[in-house]
Design a protein around this motif. Structure first.
Motif, PDB file in Angstrom:
ATOM      1  N   GLY A 134       0.881  -1.256   0.340  1.00 38.79           N
ATOM      2  CA  GLY A 134       0.068   0.297  -0.034  1.00 38.79           C
ATOM      3  C   GLY A 134       1.273   1.128  -0.339  1.00 38.79           C
ATOM      4  O   GLY A 134       0.229   2.483   0.324  1.00 38.79           O
ATOM      5  N   PHE A 137      -7.263   0.900  -6.384  1.00 41.33           N
ATOM      6  CA  PHE A 137      -7.310   2.038  -4.548  1.00 41.33           C
ATOM      7  C   PHE A 137      -8.419   2.396  -4.625  1.00 41.33           C
ATOM      8  O   PHE A 137      -9.253   2.417  -3.486  1.00 41.33           O
ATOM      9  CB  PHE A 137      -6.167   2.756  -4.465  1.00 41.33           C
ATOM     10  CG  PHE A 137      -6.252   3.266  -2.826  1.00 41.33           C
ATOM     11  CD1 PHE A 137      -5.965   2.645  -2.229  1.00 41.33           C
ATOM     12  CD2 PHE A 137      -6.681   5.177  -2.367  1.00 41.33           C
ATOM     13  CE1 PHE A 137      -6.239   3.092  -0.509  1.00 41.33           C
ATOM     14  CE2 PHE A 137      -6.279   5.413  -0.925  1.00 41.33           C
ATOM     15  CZ  PHE A 137      -6.254   4.060  -0.304  1.00 41.33           C
ATOM     16  N   LEU A 194     -11.974   0.472  -4.727  1.00 41.17           N
ATOM     17  CA  LEU A 194     -12.130  -0.776  -3.586  1.00 41.17           C
ATOM     18  C   LEU A 194     -12.002   0.289  -2.159  1.00 41.17           C
ATOM     19  O   LEU A 194     -12.706  -0.367  -0.984  1.00 41.17           O
ATOM     20  CB  LEU A 194     -10.137  -0.945  -3.262  1.00 41.17           C
ATOM     21  CG  LEU A 194     -10.075  -2.343  -4.420  1.00 41.17           C
ATOM     22  CD1 LEU A 194      -8.798  -2.739  -3.992  1.00 41.17           C
ATOM     23  CD2 LEU A 194     -11.062  -3.227  -3.769  1.00 41.17           C
ATOM     24  N   LEU A 195     -11.238   1.547  -2.070  1.00 39.96           N
ATOM     25  CA  LEU A 195     -12.232   2.077  -0.559  1.00 39.96           C
ATOM     26  C   LEU A 195     -13.417   2.254  -0.394  1.00 39.96           C
ATOM     27  O   LEU A 195     -13.734   2.628   0.995  1.00 39.96           O
ATOM     28  CB  LEU A 195     -10.395   3.235  -0.232  1.00 39.96           C
ATOM     29  CG  LEU A 195     -11.034   4.185   0.374  1.00 39.96           C
ATOM     30  CD1 LEU A 195      -9.932   4.242   2.090  1.00 39.96           C
ATOM     31  CD2 LEU A 195     -10.084   5.597  -0.216  1.00 39.96           C
ATOM     32  N   LEU A 244     -14.995  -1.374   0.092  1.00 37.62           N
ATOM     33  CA  LEU A 244     -15.132  -1.847   0.983  1.00 37.62           C
ATOM     34  C   LEU A 244     -14.821  -1.216   2.334  1.00 37.62           C
ATOM     35  O   LEU A 244     -14.702  -1.549   3.565  1.00 37.62           O
ATOM     36  CB  LEU A 244     -13.299  -2.701   0.950  1.00 37.62           C
ATOM     37  CG  LEU A 244     -13.205  -3.635  -0.208  1.00 37.62           C
ATOM     38  CD1 LEU A 244     -11.491  -3.744   0.320  1.00 37.62           C
ATOM     39  CD2 LEU A 244     -14.341  -4.380  -0.069  1.00 37.62           C
ATOM     40  N   LEU A 265      -9.570  -2.135   4.061  1.00 44.44           N
ATOM     41  CA  LEU A 265      -8.806  -2.229   3.143  1.00 44.44           C
ATOM     42  C   LEU A 265      -7.105  -1.433   3.506  1.00 44.44           C
ATOM     43  O   LEU A 265      -6.352  -2.315   3.192  1.00 44.44           O
ATOM     44  CB  LEU A 265      -8.907  -0.833   1.916  1.00 44.44           C
ATOM     45  CG  LEU A 265      -8.336  -0.376   1.033  1.00 44.44           C
ATOM     46  CD1 LEU A 265      -8.080  -1.736  -0.393  1.00 44.44           C
ATOM     47  CD2 LEU A 265      -8.715   1.022   0.425  1.00 44.44           C
ATOM     48  N   TYR A 266      -7.091  -0.714   4.372  1.00 41.03           N
ATOM     49  CA  TYR A 266      -5.969  -0.706   5.664  1.00 41.03           C
ATOM     50  C   TYR A 266      -5.743  -2.529   6.338  1.00 41.03           C
ATOM     51  O   TYR A 266      -4.127  -2.518   6.407  1.00 41.03           O
ATOM     52  CB  TYR A 266      -5.522   0.020   6.323  1.00 41.03           C
ATOM     53  CG  TYR A 266      -5.724   1.477   6.120  1.00 41.03           C
ATOM     54  CD1 TYR A 266      -5.401   2.005   4.570  1.00 41.03           C
ATOM     55  CD2 TYR A 266      -6.653   2.363   6.252  1.00 41.03           C
ATOM     56  CE1 TYR A 266      -5.462   3.104   4.245  1.00 41.03           C
ATOM     57  CE2 TYR A 266      -6.750   3.784   6.066  1.00 41.03           C
ATOM     58  CZ  TYR A 266      -5.579   3.887   4.802  1.00 41.03           C
ATOM     59  OH  TYR A 266      -5.913   5.562   4.309  1.00 41.03           O
TER      60      TYR A 266
END
Length: 529
Positions: free
Chosen positions: A344, A479, A482-483, A486, A491-492
């Motif tokens: 990431g 990114f 997905l952010l 999710l 995600l993190y």
């Protein structure tokens, strides 16, 4: 060295789960009967050549960041303001060019030599930056950025090769860290150059013109730098290789270096290296792949096998993996670069401003702080690379990144107050960038040329770096999507999981190369007969 005629160097049979101990024992045995030099050569002999090579890394960082601040002004002047697709292309078309340059880098470096490869790297960056600075339309900007991208893709693998091959063993890690430091300086340079862009009309053109100066210096200065003795020796130019060793190491150490080089290349042939040969046969360590189509396939295999290492119960089709789980060296390199990007790091760089803005910190100050953290970690890694070793830095770097991502995920939950969430988010981001710069950033580019035998070194680096660019592209592309789907917490957490996978992978499969000559490393990694 991995050679078909490997009977010259016998290895003690090892257990399946003790390949790391094999390597250490094998390298210890190598010291017996090997007449090493009595003292380390002066690092000042090779330092100027390394510094010139790292100009390519400075340009790499500069061009990655040069459009961040000026993008709005560029879109207004060239008439595509509000067109998000066009703005995205201006930023990302460099990645396409970089993938092309990266895939060609190994064949170029082996074909024309390391010095000329640097000059060929500088040429498209000069042409592309000039086109971007002078254009009056979107098409010219895109073509210019594509040209720049090919130079960006060619530069990093050649820089890693060159620094590895011209540096004395006792400071090779320190010199290798210069690559990461130069990249950080390039990113920060692009940031500072772009500050006046909102006040001065057309300043974005200056930002592109400025980049042609270091590119021209690189192309010119390489005329006076040493060629890689390893490449010269492979070309049969033995006298020239010895002369370059004398320039880089001194007369007293040149004879010993040539002796090691002759032992490493004894029995080697000059046939061209096929792509399939990079992943099996004499360049593998007990693991064979039945097919290899592209960098994307390698990446998928990396992810799947890392999942297998962590879970212990997932099984995958035999068409991808055979029963043994000891890795080909190229697979190790591809996996390291894949995990580096899947951690990431680029998502953090791309979207750090948003996190800092939510904490009331202006975006320009936030970017400077991130740049300083990145630079500080890189400088610290330079001092530790040849003291603690590559594997230790890589292991604890990924471990620290996992902790940082857990902090970020915690900050995104409802378990902490708003103020606490800001501290977790900002602190986690700083810790993530700092620990990345300590190991996961600089180590792979240095470690891989060390563990690859000289016969395949350039082309193997090209394959591994292409995986880096493929993953980089998909992380940047997906990114935000997905952010949105999710949420930051999940995600993190996924990024933290990849970091933990990297910790396990490094522990089980990465060898330590600190203080060893390239010949010693090749012998230590010989496959069993």
């Amino acid at each position: 060295m991995w050679m078909g005629h490997s009977s010259m160097y016998k290895r003690t049979p090892s257990r399946d789960n003790s390949n790391m101990e094999d390597v250490e024992e094998n390298s210890d045995l190598l010291d017996i009967g090997l007449d090493k030099g009595t003292s380390n050569p002066s690092l000042m002999l090779s330092l100027p050549h390394v510094l010139v090579a790292t100009i390519s890394s400075f340009l790499f960082g500069y061009h990655l960041g040069v459009v961040n601040e000026p993008l709005e002004s560029i879109s207004v002047d060239l008439g595509f303001r509000g067109n998000t697709l066009a703005e995205g292309l201006v930023v990302s078309i460099c990645l396409g060019g970089a993938l092309i340059g990266c895939l060609l880098s190994g064949w170029i470096a082996d074909g024309v030599g390391r010095r000329r490869a640097f000059q060929l790297c500088a040429l498209p960056m000069i042409i592309g930056a000039s086109m971007s600075a002078a254009t009056n339309n979107l098409f010219g900007m895109l073509v210019g950025r594509l040209f720049v991208g090919t130079g960006l893709g060619l530069g990093p693998p050649v820089a890693s090769l060159y620094v590895t091959e011209v540096s004395p063993a006792f400071v090779r890690g320190t010199f290798g860290a210069f690559i990461q430091i130069a990249t950080c300086l390039g990113l920060m340079g692009a940031l500072f150059i772009g500050i006046p862009v909102k006040e001065i009309s057309g300043w974005w053109r200056v930002c592109f013109w400025v980049s042609t100066i270091p590119a021209a210096i690189l192309a010119t200065a390489m005329v006076f730098c040493a060629e890689s003795p390893h490449w010269l020796y492979k070309q049969g130019r033995t006298a020239e290789a010895e002369a370059e060793f004398e320039r880089l190491l001194g007369v007293s150490e040149a004879k010993f270096a040539m002796s090691e080089l002759s032992k490493a290349d004894r029995g080697d042939d000059s046939d061209s290296v096929k792509l399939s040969e990079l992943l099996h046969g004499r360049h593998s360590k007990g693991m064979h792949f039945s097919w290899f189509v592209s960098g994307i396939v390698v990446t998928c295999e990396c992810i799947c096998h890392c999942c297998y290492l962590v879970t212990g119960f997932l099984r995958f089709p035999k068409v991808i993996f055979y029963s043994q789980v000891r890795f080909a060296v190229v697979f190790i390199g591809s996996t390291l670069f894949a995990l580096q990007q899947l951690s990431g790091i680029n998502a953090v760089f791309y979207f750090s401003s948003t996190v800092f803005k939510s904490a009331g910190v202006p975006s320009d100050i936030a970017n400077v702080c991130i740049g300083i953290a990145n630079l500080a970690g890189s400088i610290v890694s330079m001092g530790l690379m040849d003291k603690l070793g590559r594997k230790v830095l890589l292991f604890w770097s990924f471990f620290g990144m996992a902790i940082a991502m857990i902090l970020q995920a915690t900050g995104a939950t409802s378990l902490v107050s708003n103020m606490g969430a800001q501290y977790f988010s900002v602190g986690g981001m700083f810790l993530f960038v700092l620990t990345f710069a300590l190991g996961a950033g600089p180590v792979p580019g240095l470690l891989l040329p060390e563990i690859f035998p000289s016969r395949i070194r350039a082309k193997a680096m090209a394959v591994c770096m292409s995986v880096h660019w493929v993953i980089n592209f998909f992380v940047g592309l997906l990114f935000l999507r997905l952010l949105e789907k999710l949420g930051p917490q999940l995600l993190y957490s996924m990024f933290a999981t990849f970091c933990i996978m990297a910790v396990i992978f490094v522990k089980r499969n990465v060898v330590e190369t600190k203080g060893k000559s390239l010949h010693e490393i090749e012998i230590a990694l010989l496959p069993q007969d």
